[in-house]
Design a protein around this motif. Structure first.
Motif, PDB file in Angstrom:
ATOM      1  N   ASP A   1      -9.462 -10.353   7.050  1.00 43.62           N
ATOM      2  CA  ASP A   1      -7.795 -10.435   6.399  1.00 43.62           C
ATOM      3  C   ASP A   1      -6.034 -10.155   7.236  1.00 43.62           C
ATOM      4  O   ASP A   1      -5.141 -10.613   6.624  1.00 43.62           O
ATOM      5  N   GLU A   2      -6.970 -10.489   8.272  1.00 39.77           N
ATOM      6  CA  GLU A   2      -5.117 -10.414   9.262  1.00 39.77           C
ATOM      7  C   GLU A   2      -5.399 -11.886   9.452  1.00 39.77           C
ATOM      8  O   GLU A   2      -3.720 -12.330   9.847  1.00 39.77           O
ATOM      9  N   ASP A   3      -6.815 -12.058   9.851  1.00 40.11           N
ATOM     10  CA  ASP A   3      -6.547 -13.500  10.382  1.00 40.11           C
ATOM     11  C   ASP A   3      -6.140 -14.496   8.831  1.00 40.11           C
ATOM     12  O   ASP A   3      -5.294 -15.142   9.259  1.00 40.11           O
ATOM     13  N   ILE A   4      -7.236 -14.526   8.080  1.00 42.33           N
ATOM     14  CA  ILE A   4      -6.441 -14.742   6.581  1.00 42.33           C
ATOM     15  C   ILE A   4      -4.353 -15.580   5.852  1.00 42.33           C
ATOM     16  O   ILE A   4      -4.447 -16.161   5.775  1.00 42.33           O
ATOM     17  N   ILE A   5      -3.803 -13.732   5.752  1.00 46.25           N
ATOM     18  CA  ILE A   5      -2.592 -13.443   6.036  1.00 46.25           C
ATOM     19  C   ILE A   5      -2.332 -14.935   6.719  1.00 46.25           C
ATOM     20  O   ILE A   5      -0.784 -14.986   6.566  1.00 46.25           O
TER      21      ILE A   5
ATOM     22  N   ALA B   1       1.019  -1.573  -0.056  1.00 43.47           N
ATOM     23  CA  ALA B   1      -0.574   0.098   0.392  1.00 43.47           C
ATOM     24  C   ALA B   1       0.646   1.281  -0.156  1.00 43.47           C
ATOM     25  O   ALA B   1       0.535   2.219  -0.605  1.00 43.47           O
ATOM     26  N   THR B   2       1.829   0.945   0.828  1.00 46.83           N
ATOM     27  CA  THR B   2       2.675   2.178   0.839  1.00 46.83           C
ATOM     28  C   THR B   2       4.368   2.003   0.076  1.00 46.83           C
ATOM     29  O   THR B   2       4.705   0.934   0.489  1.00 46.83           O
ATOM     30  N   PRO B   3       4.812   2.957  -0.694  1.00 47.97           N
ATOM     31  CA  PRO B   3       6.143   2.516  -1.949  1.00 47.97           C
ATOM     32  C   PRO B   3       7.482   3.384  -0.953  1.00 47.97           C
ATOM     33  O   PRO B   3       7.330   3.305   0.421  1.00 47.97           O
ATOM     34  N   ASP B   4       8.278   2.100  -0.837  1.00 52.17           N
ATOM     35  CA  ASP B   4       9.641   2.008  -0.582  1.00 52.17           C
ATOM     36  C   ASP B   4       9.901   3.658  -1.136  1.00 52.17           C
ATOM     37  O   ASP B   4       9.770   4.527  -1.814  1.00 52.17           O
ATOM     38  N   THR B   5      11.416   3.902   0.080  1.00 53.75           N
ATOM     39  CA  THR B   5      11.777   5.132  -0.329  1.00 53.75           C
ATOM     40  C   THR B   5      12.308   5.444  -1.937  1.00 53.75           C
ATOM     41  O   THR B   5      11.955   6.543  -1.966  1.00 53.75           O
TER      42      THR B   5
ATOM     43  N   ASP C   1       9.023  -9.462   0.809  1.00 55.86           N
ATOM     44  CA  ASP C   1       8.762  -8.976   2.430  1.00 55.86           C
ATOM     45  C   ASP C   1       8.711  -8.359   2.974  1.00 55.86           C
ATOM     46  O   ASP C   1       8.214  -8.601   3.797  1.00 55.86           O
ATOM     47  N   SER C   2       9.525  -7.628   2.600  1.00 57.22           N
ATOM     48  CA  SER C   2       9.820  -6.157   3.852  1.00 57.22           C
ATOM     49  C   SER C   2       8.908  -5.537   3.610  1.00 57.22           C
ATOM     50  O   SER C   2       8.766  -4.670   4.479  1.00 57.22           O
ATOM     51  N   CYS C   3       7.680  -5.931   2.405  1.00 64.73           N
ATOM     52  CA  CYS C   3       6.593  -4.837   3.190  1.00 64.73           C
ATOM     53  C   CYS C   3       4.902  -5.415   3.905  1.00 64.73           C
ATOM     54  O   CYS C   3       5.087  -6.599   4.691  1.00 64.73           O
ATOM     55  N   PRO C   4       5.460  -4.418   5.246  1.00 61.51           N
ATOM     56  CA  PRO C   4       4.602  -4.818   6.481  1.00 61.51           C
ATOM     57  C   PRO C   4       3.234  -6.075   6.397  1.00 61.51           C
ATOM     58  O   PRO C   4       2.351  -4.781   5.293  1.00 61.51           O
ATOM     59  N   ILE C   5       3.164  -6.576   7.188  1.00 58.38           N
ATOM     60  CA  ILE C   5       2.143  -7.316   6.555  1.00 58.38           C
ATOM     61  C   ILE C   5       1.092  -6.621   6.779  1.00 58.38           C
ATOM     62  O   ILE C   5      -0.035  -6.957   6.088  1.00 58.38           O
TER      63      ILE C   5
ATOM     64  N   ARG D   1      -6.362  -1.787   2.219  1.00 54.02           N
ATOM     65  CA  ARG D   1      -5.716  -1.900   1.542  1.00 54.02           C
ATOM     66  C   ARG D   1      -6.378  -3.001   0.593  1.00 54.02           C
ATOM     67  O   ARG D   1      -5.616  -4.228  -0.431  1.00 54.02           O
ATOM     68  N   VAL D   2      -8.071  -3.242   0.241  1.00 51.82           N
ATOM     69  CA  VAL D   2      -8.333  -4.235  -0.122  1.00 51.82           C
ATOM     70  C   VAL D   2      -9.001  -3.756  -1.357  1.00 51.82           C
ATOM     71  O   VAL D   2      -9.502  -2.920  -1.656  1.00 51.82           O
ATOM     72  N   ARG D   3      -9.149  -5.041  -2.913  1.00 49.87           N
ATOM     73  CA  ARG D   3      -9.497  -4.760  -3.367  1.00 49.87           C
ATOM     74  C   ARG D   3     -10.438  -4.998  -4.534  1.00 49.87           C
ATOM     75  O   ARG D   3     -10.645  -6.395  -4.125  1.00 49.87           O
TER      76      ARG D   3
END
Length: 559
Positions: A292-296, A160-164, A172-176, A209-211
């Motif tokens: 969403d939190e549960d299934i991830i 949802a948010t990009p890196d620098t 994997d560096s994207c926060p869950i 973060r859902v579409r």
């Protein structure tokens, strides 16, 4: 002199007239061009093709696409829209740059004109639909008939948010909590579709973060569209369909063009745009709080990048309260049914992770986004209902995916039984148009079974091989490996009985997950020699069933 003067005057007048006519013709010509351009940009029926554009394509050569900005060369790659990493090989080049937020509404001109597969099967190639382009058109360009590398897998999936550096594909560096989810729903004239979408956004812990992409097959003016709120947004802007309307893409199809779930879900796959996770459900489902939190968390607990969580959903009645809290501590893991129906709840045998199973179910599926990229629904399977799960499941197996039953249910299904029987039985079904497409399903089934090597008795010339590579098998495993492992005889059309004992007891999970590759890229079936056989005389064996299967595996290894 006077005559001479008159002739000169007449000649001058004629010249002026000609100039005036030329100017008028020029103005009319420009006006006509402008009028044509205006007409071109009016909304057009999705079942029609602009024939003169096809002639223009032949005249100019190559592939052109008329958009609001003029003629655009769709063959020219844009360096800003694709990942380019020479260290990852050629298949890295085909992955578009991750974006968020994103919507097909922002892709003016990014549609394909396709012949409707149902009408094509009946010999009517003039019914044209304009459909969203695939995010990646050819899955073979990604998996290349071999196991996808972890590095490549990490390039598929937006954050949802990009890196620098502005990159949304953070792996994997994207926060869950920021990993995006694309939810695909296929709906046929279903009054509960909008309720399902509402439940998805309302019950998500991180709805931003859902579409959701809906293939909405309806009779306009008779059925309520899936994106239509119950009250005008001006009156109640807090309705989920109003609040999150920018995250909801609805592709509307006239109901008579509906030809089964395979085609509808194919259109849903076309709306995928590089999200980190992919979820698929029916249009009459209610979700639990923080689903969403549960299934991830369950997905990540497998430690398998190629894991696909899938099950037939249990009935909603008695399993969830009005606030979205699940009333049970079990899941649909029992794997009792391999065909459609409410899945019985059971206490999971394996705790702390989803449980490995051999089959995939269409009613609910959750995975990494690259599952859509590598295993798209087959466009050429009209009027297929029973069989879609064999197609996706076995094709997915050959590409390297592993199927698991969720440890906890995060949504429940509204079946036409009990308290919901009367209302759900009033919902029409796509087969009300069977007479239009009579015979198309038989041809499609020949193709489906032929692709997955399930009908060796049928001559290959008897079924359609169009785009077979695109909608075909991978090169990681073979269908024959699947059949021999799980006791399926495709020649004599027989299956070994009591496979559920092998699965339910957790024996399959314990034995096979020990061969999970160190980098988490799926289970290595090259190291599995096991072949399921029905226990002799219907014996149950030991309490956990392990002994009877252990002996069978040892025998196979000796062979």
């Amino acid at each position: 002199m006077a005559l001479s003067k008159r002739s000169s005057s007449t000649s001058s007048s004629n010249n002026n007239n000609r100039i005036g006519l030329i100017l008028i013709a020029t103005i009319l010509g420009l006006y006509t061009i402008g009028l044509c351009a205006s007409i071109w940009h009016l909304p057009s029926p999705t079942h029609r093709r602009r024939r003169w554009v096809e002639r223009m394509k032949m005249r100019f050569g190559g592939s052109i696409n008329l958009s609001t900005t003029g003629i655009e060369d769709v063959d020219a790659d844009s360096a800003d829209d694709y990942e380019d990493d020479s260290q990852q090989g050629n298949n890295s080049r085909v992955i578009p740059r991750a974006k968020w937020p994103i919507s097909i509404r922002d892709e003016d001109g990014n549609f394909d004109d396709v012949v409707h597969p149902g009408h094509k099967a009946k010999g009517n190639p003039d019914v044209i639909m304009s459909v969203p382009k695939m995010w990646i058109d050819n899955p073979v360009s990604v998996h290349q008939h071999k196991l996808m590398s972890r590095e490549l897998a990490m390039k598929i999936g937006s954050c949802a948010t990009p890196d620098t550096s502005g990159n949304h594909a953070r792996g994997d560096s994207c926060p869950i909590s920021e990993r995006t989810i694309y939810v695909a729903i296929a709906s046929y004239r279903d009054y509960q579709c909008r309720d399902t979408v509402t439940s998805i956004f309302e019950r998500a812990k991180f709805p931003e973060r859902v579409r959701v992409g809906v293939t909405d097959q309806i009779v306009e003016g008779e059925d309520g569209p899936c994106d239509a709120p119950y009250r005008p947004c001006k009156e109640d802007p807090e309705q989920m369909l109003c609040k999150y309307k920018s995250q909801l893409d609805v592709y509307q199809v006239d109901a008579p063009l509906a030809i089964g779930p395979v085609f509808a879900r194919h259109l849903g796959h076309r709306m995928y745009r590089g999200e980190y996770y992919y979820m698929q459900s029916d249009a009459h489902v209610t979700f639990t709080r923080n689903w969403d939190e549960d299934i991830i968390s369950q997905q990540e607990a497998t430690k398998n990048e190629m894991a696909v969580l899938s099950t037939y959903l249990s009935d909603v009645v008695g399993n969830i309260d009005k606030n979205g809290k699940s009333l049970i501590n079990t899941s649909g893991q029992k794997n009792k049914y391999l065909r459609h129906g409410s899945q019985p709840e059971a206490v999971p045998t394996i705790r702390g992770t989803p449980q490995l199973e051999p089959y995939w179910a269409a009613g609910y599926s959750f995975s990494r986004g690259h599952f859509v990229v590598n295993v798209p629904y087959d466009f050429h399977q009209p009027m297929i209902f029973q069989g879609e799960e064999m197609s996706i499941g076995i094709r997915g197996f050959t590409i390297g995916y592993d199927f698991y039953a969720p440890e906890r249910s995060v949504c429940f299904h509204h079946y036409a039984e009990g308290a919901n029987k009367k209302a759900r039985n009033k919902v029409p079904h796509y087969w009300e148009h069977t007479n239009i497409y009579a015979g198309a399903g038989t041809k499609a089934m020949y193709r489906l079974l032929g692709v997955v090597h399930m009908n060796p008795e049928i001559d290959r010339t008897e079924w359609d091989h169009t785009e077979e590579s695109k909608y075909g098998l991978g090169g990681v495993r073979t269908p024959e490996k699947f059949y021999s492992t799980f006791g399926i005889d495709v020649v004599h059309k027989r299956t070994e009985q009591h496979l559920c004992r092998f699965v339910e007891t957790g024996i399959m999970h314990k034995k096979f997950t020990s061969f999970l590759r160190k980098d988490g890229m799926g289970i290595d079936y090259d190291k599995i020699n096991y072949k399921f056989k029905d226990p002799p005389n219907g014996e149950k064996g030991s309490e956990d069933g392990d002994d009877e299967y252990e002996d069978e595996e040892e025998d196979d290894e000796e062979e």
